[in-house]
Design a protein around this motif. Structure first.
Motif, PDB file in Angstrom:
ATOM      1  N   MET A   4      16.437 -21.955  22.614  1.00 11.26           N
ATOM      2  CA  MET A   4      14.972 -21.946  22.565  1.00 11.26           C
ATOM      3  C   MET A   4      14.447 -21.074  21.417  1.00 11.26           C
ATOM      4  SD  MET A   4      14.387 -24.049  24.853  1.00 11.26           S
ATOM      5  CE  MET A   4      12.609 -24.043  24.677  1.00 11.26           C
ATOM      6  N   LYS A   5      15.227 -20.080  21.052  1.00 13.41           N
ATOM      7  CA  LYS A   5      14.805 -19.133  20.012  1.00 13.41           C
ATOM      8  C   LYS A   5      15.009 -19.684  18.602  1.00 13.41           C
ATOM      9  CE  LYS A   5      15.229 -14.332  21.237  1.00 13.41           C
ATOM     10  NZ  LYS A   5      16.046 -13.150  21.237  1.00 13.41           N
ATOM     11  N   TYR A   6      16.097 -20.446  18.417  1.00 13.10           N
ATOM     12  CA  TYR A   6      16.504 -20.741  17.039  1.00 13.10           C
ATOM     13  C   TYR A   6      16.477 -22.217  16.630  1.00 13.10           C
ATOM     14  CZ  TYR A   6      18.220 -15.949  17.145  1.00 13.10           C
ATOM     15  OH  TYR A   6      18.304 -14.584  17.256  1.00 13.10           O
ATOM     16  N   VAL A   7      16.566 -23.139  17.579  1.00 13.36           N
ATOM     17  CA  VAL A   7      16.693 -24.556  17.183  1.00 13.36           C
ATOM     18  C   VAL A   7      15.352 -25.092  16.691  1.00 13.36           C
ATOM     19  CG1 VAL A   7      17.173 -26.901  18.012  1.00 13.36           C
ATOM     20  CG2 VAL A   7      18.676 -25.014  18.657  1.00 13.36           C
ATOM     21  N   LYS A   8      15.368 -25.608  15.460  1.00 23.05           N
ATOM     22  CA  LYS A   8      14.120 -26.065  14.850  1.00 23.05           C
ATOM     23  C   LYS A   8      13.599 -27.344  15.509  1.00 23.05           C
ATOM     24  CE  LYS A   8      11.854 -26.920  10.524  1.00 23.05           C
ATOM     25  NZ  LYS A   8      11.898 -27.040   9.083  1.00 23.05           N
ATOM     26  N   ARG A  11      14.048 -28.847  21.925  1.00 21.80           N
ATOM     27  CA  ARG A  11      13.571 -27.639  22.629  1.00 21.80           C
ATOM     28  C   ARG A  11      12.752 -28.047  23.853  1.00 21.80           C
ATOM     29  NH1 ARG A  11      11.528 -25.541  17.713  1.00 21.80           N
ATOM     30  NH2 ARG A  11       9.436 -25.639  18.603  1.00 21.80           N
ATOM     31  N   LYS A  12      11.912 -29.067  23.651  1.00 19.08           N
ATOM     32  CA  LYS A  12      11.071 -29.555  24.745  1.00 19.08           C
ATOM     33  C   LYS A  12      11.941 -30.056  25.898  1.00 19.08           C
ATOM     34  CE  LYS A  12       7.593 -33.069  25.836  1.00 19.08           C
ATOM     35  NZ  LYS A  12       6.706 -34.122  25.319  1.00 19.08           N
ATOM     36  N   GLU A  13      12.957 -30.832  25.553  1.00 17.43           N
ATOM     37  CA  GLU A  13      13.833 -31.409  26.581  1.00 17.43           C
ATOM     38  C   GLU A  13      14.512 -30.317  27.416  1.00 17.43           C
ATOM     39  OE1 GLU A  13      17.902 -34.026  26.651  1.00 17.43           O
ATOM     40  OE2 GLU A  13      16.527 -34.421  24.984  1.00 17.43           O
ATOM     41  N   LEU A  14      15.053 -29.313  26.719  1.00 18.34           N
ATOM     42  CA  LEU A  14      15.766 -28.236  27.423  1.00 18.34           C
ATOM     43  C   LEU A  14      14.797 -27.377  28.232  1.00 18.34           C
ATOM     44  CD1 LEU A  14      18.738 -27.282  27.663  1.00 18.34           C
ATOM     45  CD2 LEU A  14      18.235 -25.550  25.948  1.00 18.34           C
ATOM     46  N   SER A  15      13.635 -27.092  27.643  1.00 21.21           N
ATOM     47  CA  SER A  15      12.633 -26.261  28.316  1.00 21.21           C
ATOM     48  C   SER A  15      12.145 -26.928  29.607  1.00 21.21           C
ATOM     49  CB  SER A  15      11.452 -26.027  27.372  1.00 21.21           C
ATOM     50  OG  SER A  15      10.377 -25.463  28.075  1.00 21.21           O
ATOM     51  N   ILE A  16      11.896 -28.234  29.530  1.00 26.49           N
ATOM     52  CA  ILE A  16      11.407 -28.949  30.725  1.00 26.49           C
ATOM     53  C   ILE A  16      12.493 -28.952  31.807  1.00 26.49           C
ATOM     54  CG2 ILE A  16      10.796 -31.252  31.586  1.00 26.49           C
ATOM     55  CD1 ILE A  16       8.984 -31.555  29.140  1.00 26.49           C
ATOM     56  N   ALA A  17      13.742 -29.150  31.380  1.00 31.88           N
ATOM     57  CA  ALA A  17      14.844 -29.139  32.362  1.00 31.88           C
ATOM     58  C   ALA A  17      14.935 -27.768  33.034  1.00 31.88           C
ATOM     59  CB  ALA A  17      16.164 -29.462  31.666  1.00 31.88           C
ATOM     60  N   PHE A  18      14.750 -26.707  32.253  1.00 34.14           N
ATOM     61  CA  PHE A  18      14.844 -25.342  32.787  1.00 34.14           C
ATOM     62  C   PHE A  18      13.734 -25.081  33.804  1.00 34.14           C
ATOM     63  CE2 PHE A  18      14.254 -20.763  32.872  1.00 34.14           C
ATOM     64  CZ  PHE A  18      15.558 -20.297  32.874  1.00 34.14           C
ATOM     65  N   GLY A  19      12.530 -25.530  33.474  1.00 33.82           N
ATOM     66  CA  GLY A  19      11.373 -25.264  34.344  1.00 33.82           C
ATOM     67  C   GLY A  19      11.267 -26.208  35.526  1.00 33.82           C
ATOM     68  N   TRP A  47       7.565 -24.574  24.990  1.00 29.79           N
ATOM     69  CA  TRP A  47       8.869 -24.638  24.296  1.00 29.79           C
ATOM     70  C   TRP A  47       8.786 -24.181  22.837  1.00 29.79           C
ATOM     71  CZ3 TRP A  47       6.748 -28.630  27.146  1.00 29.79           C
ATOM     72  CH2 TRP A  47       5.965 -29.556  26.449  1.00 29.79           C
ATOM     73  N   ASP A  48       7.561 -23.832  22.397  1.00 31.15           N
ATOM     74  CA  ASP A  48       7.405 -23.289  21.039  1.00 31.15           C
ATOM     75  C   ASP A  48       7.421 -21.763  21.040  1.00 31.15           C
ATOM     76  OD1 ASP A  48       7.011 -25.861  19.885  1.00 31.15           O
ATOM     77  OD2 ASP A  48       4.937 -25.843  20.616  1.00 31.15           O
ATOM     78  N   SER A  49       7.183 -21.185  22.202  1.00 27.64           N
ATOM     79  CA  SER A  49       6.941 -19.746  22.290  1.00 27.64           C
ATOM     80  C   SER A  49       8.078 -18.912  21.703  1.00 27.64           C
ATOM     81  CB  SER A  49       6.702 -19.373  23.752  1.00 27.64           C
ATOM     82  OG  SER A  49       6.626 -17.992  23.889  1.00 27.64           O
ATOM     83  N   ALA A  50       9.294 -19.091  22.242  1.00 26.29           N
ATOM     84  CA  ALA A  50      10.417 -18.249  21.797  1.00 26.29           C
ATOM     85  C   ALA A  50      10.741 -18.498  20.324  1.00 26.29           C
ATOM     86  CB  ALA A  50      11.640 -18.523  22.664  1.00 26.29           C
ATOM     87  N   TYR A  51      10.641 -19.770  19.905  1.00 26.63           N
ATOM     88  CA  TYR A  51      11.011 -20.139  18.534  1.00 26.63           C
ATOM     89  C   TYR A  51      10.086 -19.483  17.513  1.00 26.63           C
ATOM     90  CZ  TYR A  51      11.929 -23.055  14.433  1.00 26.63           C
ATOM     91  OH  TYR A  51      12.246 -23.492  13.168  1.00 26.63           O
ATOM     92  N   TYR A  52       8.766 -19.656  17.707  1.00 23.57           N
ATOM     93  CA  TYR A  52       7.827 -19.095  16.713  1.00 23.57           C
ATOM     94  C   TYR A  52       7.691 -17.577  16.861  1.00 23.57           C
ATOM     95  CZ  TYR A  52       6.939 -23.774  15.134  1.00 23.57           C
ATOM     96  OH  TYR A  52       7.116 -25.033  14.607  1.00 23.57           O
ATOM     97  N   SER A  53       7.871 -17.070  18.076  1.00 25.44           N
ATOM     98  CA  SER A  53       7.850 -15.602  18.243  1.00 25.44           C
ATOM     99  C   SER A  53       8.995 -14.986  17.453  1.00 25.44           C
ATOM    100  CB  SER A  53       7.979 -15.228  19.723  1.00 25.44           C
ATOM    101  OG  SER A  53       6.829 -15.616  20.422  1.00 25.44           O
TER     102      SER A  53
END
Length: 675
Positions: free
Chosen positions: A225-229, A234-242, A330-336
């Motif tokens: 979530m932090k590094y993958v552009k 990111r959306k797919e993994l984030s939704i699965a996590f939540g 799913w943008d939060s960790a990446y852009y932070s």
């Protein structure tokens, strides 16, 4: 006694290698019978009730049971399987019934009450007095004064609750284990560090697949979530996590959440309390739901403007960088992470080489040595439940035994997520002996790969220190009774020893002891330490808002009558209204995997992380004034806080250490929310 059941034999150390799965159930059954016999002996006594023959006898009853259950439930958390989960479902109602038999035992309560009513004339020590109060309250707060039919109802509720919280946890674990994302095209992983790719490739190889596998385990999920552009991935993994526990399958937890909260509320009402939160908080430093809500609101007022400002900055940054006009979760960790790199020129990949797991372990041991004169020696002759567990003998300067310490650091299929401290044997003083504790830390850190040792992110470093702070609370315990020993303290005080230790991770003097490059041995450069310190308050407003939102969600479930709540997601959305920054994700729900409050012990208690932060910021301010390794301050902390367990009211202990009550401004200053 069953001659060949290792759980029923007295042992110095947990005999893991001798324990087979089929031992657990009969051992727990027999241990319950033994404990009941010990209780019967107390109630059948012809002698008048005294502190010794009633309160102490009650305290010392059930030792075999607590030993067997502590091993069993620790295994259910750290090394579980279908069989163990099945046994947990079977034995939990027995234990619930045993606990009810105890607190609803009229003869026993009469004896306890008789001692309690003459306590002023008994000349008890502070700790004895506390023990008497604790046992008396465990009856009066858990139904001893109820009518017969209400006692029956209470038993039914408790049995049902014990099963539901287990099932909740099993569902979350199953959802975590059942998901994997296979990426075959490496170009889609742009931005992901090589070390993370190695781990993902290794996982795919272990599963007989080509490519890279990512999971919902933190060491896999967070770097992704932090590094993958690639925003879609990111959306797919984030939704699965939540979506854990919130999908249309047999692991859905929505009904379970409603059942648990309603049963807890009914239980509280039955015992004469307005809500579950009223019941819980009576035995906390906070005392009432009103005080907790005021505390959360007060912090929200300070944090929200900062959080909104930070969110605006993050939104503008994402737009400038990638033309993204509205941020999603799913943008939060990446852009932070990108913004943090821009502002402070520091990232985890730069830091990780300085935090080899073995060095960080040595570091936390050295800090404990400098503060509390403890010595740690790794030993190979202690029985363990998995080959990855490390074992240490802990001694003081005189070479006397202080504790046995188990450490289990990496994720496995049978281990639940997160990090925790647990106990295999409590400290106590008995028959003239100071019996020393056996303490364990269990974490889920990134593993070594074929090319590199296990290197920790800075967040994992602070997690290791945090859990070790809990471990020190257990190791340095020096009380007479187990139920007042170590971390057996009010829940909103228990996080003080863990959170205060995290502060050493930011101090150059401490980092110089262990932050060494794994290849060159070079100590972490001063400018990197400066960057860590400067970036420590990065997005502190948003972080605080997030923590407050969890505390508020907890109170929204437990500080009300939940009988009118029909839709888990809707109720959750209302609770998040004041703390919301990102748009809602329809497929996601936090409550259905909020294990802290529905499986762990944090119901009506999640606020305690922030509550304890006030204490820890104030306590560490004292260390900073006198020097972070100042022996006098450390000795005071050890003598008045760490060794005392739950023998006195926490505010009394804290004030004795600090010389005054905690000042909340220390936290707000440290967080950069006030200047």
């Amino acid at each position: 006694m069953t001659p060949n059941n290792p759980l029923l034999q007295p042992f110095e150390e947990a005999p893991f290698s001798k324990i087979k799965t089929e031992h657990y159930q009969p051992a727990i059954k027999e241990a319950i019978a033994l404990a009941n016999a010990e209780i019967d002996a107390i109630t059948a006594s012809a002698e008048a009730p005294t502190f010794k023959n009633t309160i102490e006898a009650l305290e010392n009853s059930g030792e075999t049971l607590s030993r067997a259950t502590s091993i069993f439930f620790n295994m259910n958390s750290a090394e579980t399987n279908d069989e163990i989960q099945q046994i947990a479902q079977e034995v939990s109602p027995w234990l619930s019934e045993f606990s009810n038999d105890l607190t609803l035992n009229e003869e026993l309560f009469k004896r306890v009450k008789a001692v309690y009513e003459q306590k002023d004339g008994l000349n008890l020590s502070v700790e004895e007095n506390r023990l008497l109060e604790k046992h008396y309250k465990s009856f009066s707060r858990n139904g001893a004064n109820l009518k017969e039919e209400d006692k029956k109802k209470l038993r039914e509720i408790d049995t049902e609750l014990s099963k539901l919280s287990l099932t909740f946890g099993e569902h979350v674990l199953a959802e975590t284990n059942n998901y994997e994302m296979l990426v075959t095209d490496e170009s889609k992983l742009e931005g992901l560090p090589e070390s993370e790719k190695e781990t993902a490739a290794q996982l795919a190889k272990d599963k007989g697949k080509e490519g890279f596998i990512f999971t919902l385990q933190y060491p896999s999920y967070i770097p992704f979530m932090k590094y993958v552009k690639n925003r879609e991935l990111r959306k797919e993994l984030s939704i699965a996590f939540g979506a854990k526990g919130f999908q249309d399958n047999k692991f859905n937890n929505e009904d379970i959440v409603l059942k648990i909260t309603n049963l807890r509320h009914q239980r509280a009402n039955l015992l004469g309390y307005n809500t579950h939160a009223d019941f819980v908080l009576e035995e906390r430093m906070a005392k009432t739901p009103e005080k907790v809500n005021d505390f959360l609101e007060e912090l929200l007022e300070k944090a929200k403007p900062a959080a909104e400002k930070e969110f605006k900055e993050l939104t503008a940054f994402a737009e400038e960088l990638d033309n993204i006009d509205h941020l999603e979760k799913w943008d939060s960790a990446y852009y932070s992470e990108k913004l943090k790199q821009k502002l402070f020129d520091v990232d985890d990949e730069q830091l990780k080489p300085y935090f080899q797991l073995e060095n960080v372990i040595d570091g936390v041991f050295t800090v404990a040595n400098k503060l509390y004169d403890l010595q740690f020696k790794e030993v190979q002759n202690v029985d363990k439940y998995h080959e990855e567990v490390k074992t240490y003998r802990v001694t003081n300067v005189k070479g006397e035994e202080v504790a046995l310490f188990y450490a289990d650091f990496h994720p496995r299929e049978g281990k639940r997520g997160g990090a925790w401290m647990t106990v295999y044997r409590d400290q106590q003083k008995k028959d003239g002996k100071n019996i020393r504790p056996h303490i364990s830390n269990v974490c889920n850190f990134s593993r070594a790969t074929s090319k590199k040792p296990a290197l920790l992110t800075f967040n994992e470093v602070t997690t290791l220190f945090h859990e070790f702070g809990h471990a020190l609370h257990g190791m340095l315990a020096d009380t007479t009774y187990t139920s007042l020993s170590g971390a057996s303290v009010y829940w909103d005080f228990v996080e003080l020893p863990s959170q205060v230790l995290e502060n050493w991770c930011y101090e150059p003097e401490a980092l110089a002891l262990f932050a060494k490059h794994y290849e060159t041995g070079e100590i972490i450069p001063k400018e990197l330490i400066e960057k860590i310190k400067k970036s420590a308050n990065f997005q502190e407003g948003m972080q605080t808002l997030r923590q407050l939102s969890f505390g508020m969600l907890d109170m929204a479930w437990h500080g009300i009558d939940p009988s009118t709540v029909k839709n888990v997601k809707e109720h959750e959305s209302k609770a998040f209204e004041n703390t919301k920054l990102f748009p809602d994700v329809a497929e996601n729900c936090m409550s259905t995997s909020f294990s802290h409050i529905f499986q762990g012990g944090y119901s009506a208690g999640y606020y305690s992380y922030k509550w304890a932060e006030v204490l820890d910021a104030d306590a560490f301010a004292y260390f900073k004034e006198e020097g972070i390794f100042n022996k006098d301050v450390a000795t005071k902390f050890k003598e008045h806080v760490l060794s005392q367990g739950g023998t006195e009211d926490p505010m009394v202990l804290y004030t004795r250490f600090r010389g005054k009550k905690p000042n909340p401004e220390a936290l707000l200053k440290r967080a950069g929310l006030i200047h």
